[in-house]
Every structure is written in structure tokens, then in C-alpha cells.
Design a protein around this motif. Structure first.
Motif, PDB file in Angstrom:
ATOM      1  N   LEU A 192      -7.187   1.030  -0.625  1.00 59.26           N
ATOM      2  CA  LEU A 192      -6.809   2.419  -0.327  1.00 59.26           C
ATOM      3  C   LEU A 192      -7.998   3.352  -0.501  1.00 59.26           C
ATOM      4  N   VAL A 246      -5.340  -3.531  -4.212  1.00 58.36           N
ATOM      5  CA  VAL A 246      -4.692  -2.568  -3.317  1.00 58.36           C
ATOM      6  C   VAL A 246      -5.312  -1.190  -3.490  1.00 58.36           C
ATOM      7  N   GLU A 273       0.835  -1.203   0.000  1.00 63.58           N
ATOM      8  CA  GLU A 273       0.000   0.000   0.000  1.00 63.58           C
ATOM      9  C   GLU A 273       0.870   1.252   0.000  1.00 63.58           C
TER      10      GLU A 273
END
Length: 116
Positions: A51, A47, A11
Motif C-alpha cells: 500500500l 500488505v 488491502e
């Protein structure tokens, strides 16, 4: 008090890519920027989705793809992390003193200049 989500290694790498970009980027752009990691597009999309759920990334439709960008700058993110760390300290003054004692003199001087 706003809580800043913690980031895993991948991340953080994706966020660094978004922070470094001059415009919103596609998942493919992120994948290309992280080419040394040999990531599948689906991994990058996962990912980016995480996020986005954490409130760190927004996306907009661009044809068939989406373009992603960071909600806040790297500096804003770091400032929030620092604020969270101070909020967690039972003695903010002691935490600040330890922090100031741990940074080089030139950075302490920069802080003094900012405070003046």
C-alpha cells in the motif's frame, strides 16, 4: 489523469482499518483489528508495504516500530475511483446517466442539493 490503484480484498480491509483509526497505527494494531482473519504480522507488514508503494499509505518511525496512516481519506479515495471510472468511459454523459439511474431517489436528491 491520476490513476488510482486497485485494491485486493486484504488491502481493502487494511485500508478500512487505517481510515477508521483516529491516529497512525502500528502493524500490530492493524493485525489486532483484523483478528478474525488470523494474519501473521509479516503478512500485515507485506500488505502495508504494498500500500505504501502504491502511494496510499505513509509510515513514520515510532521507536522500534513504524506507524502507518492513509495518505487520503476514504471519501477522497472513492472520489478518485469514480473519476477514474468516468475517464475510462467513452461517453461520460451516458455513464453518468446510467449511474444516476442506478442509485436511489434520496441519493439523487442529495446530488441535486450538492449541485445547487
Amino acid at each position: 489523469m491520476a490513476f488510482v490503484p486497485t485494491l485486493g480484498e486484504l488491502e481493502r480491509a487494511v485500508m478500512e482499518t487505517l481510515w477508521s483509526a483516529s491516529a497512525p497505527v502500528t502493524a500490530r494494531d492493524v493485525q489486532d483489528a483484523l483478528a478474525g482473519r488470523d494474519l501473521a504480522t509479516t503478512t500485515v507488514l507485506t500488505v502495508l508495504g504494498r500500500l505504501e508503494r502504491k502511494g496510499l499509505v505513509t509510515r513514520e518511525r515510532a521507536g522500534r516500530a513504524h506507524r502507518y496512516r492513509a495518505v487520503a481519506s476514504r471519501e477522497d479515495h472513492v472520489a478518485e475511483l469514480m473519476r477514474d471510472a468516468l475517464d475510462a468511459a467513452p461517453d461520460r454523459g451516458a455513464a453518468l446517466a446510467r449511474f444516476l439511474g442506478s442509485i436511489p431517489e434520496d441519493e439523487r436528491a442529495a446530488l441535486r442539493d450538492l449541485l445547487d
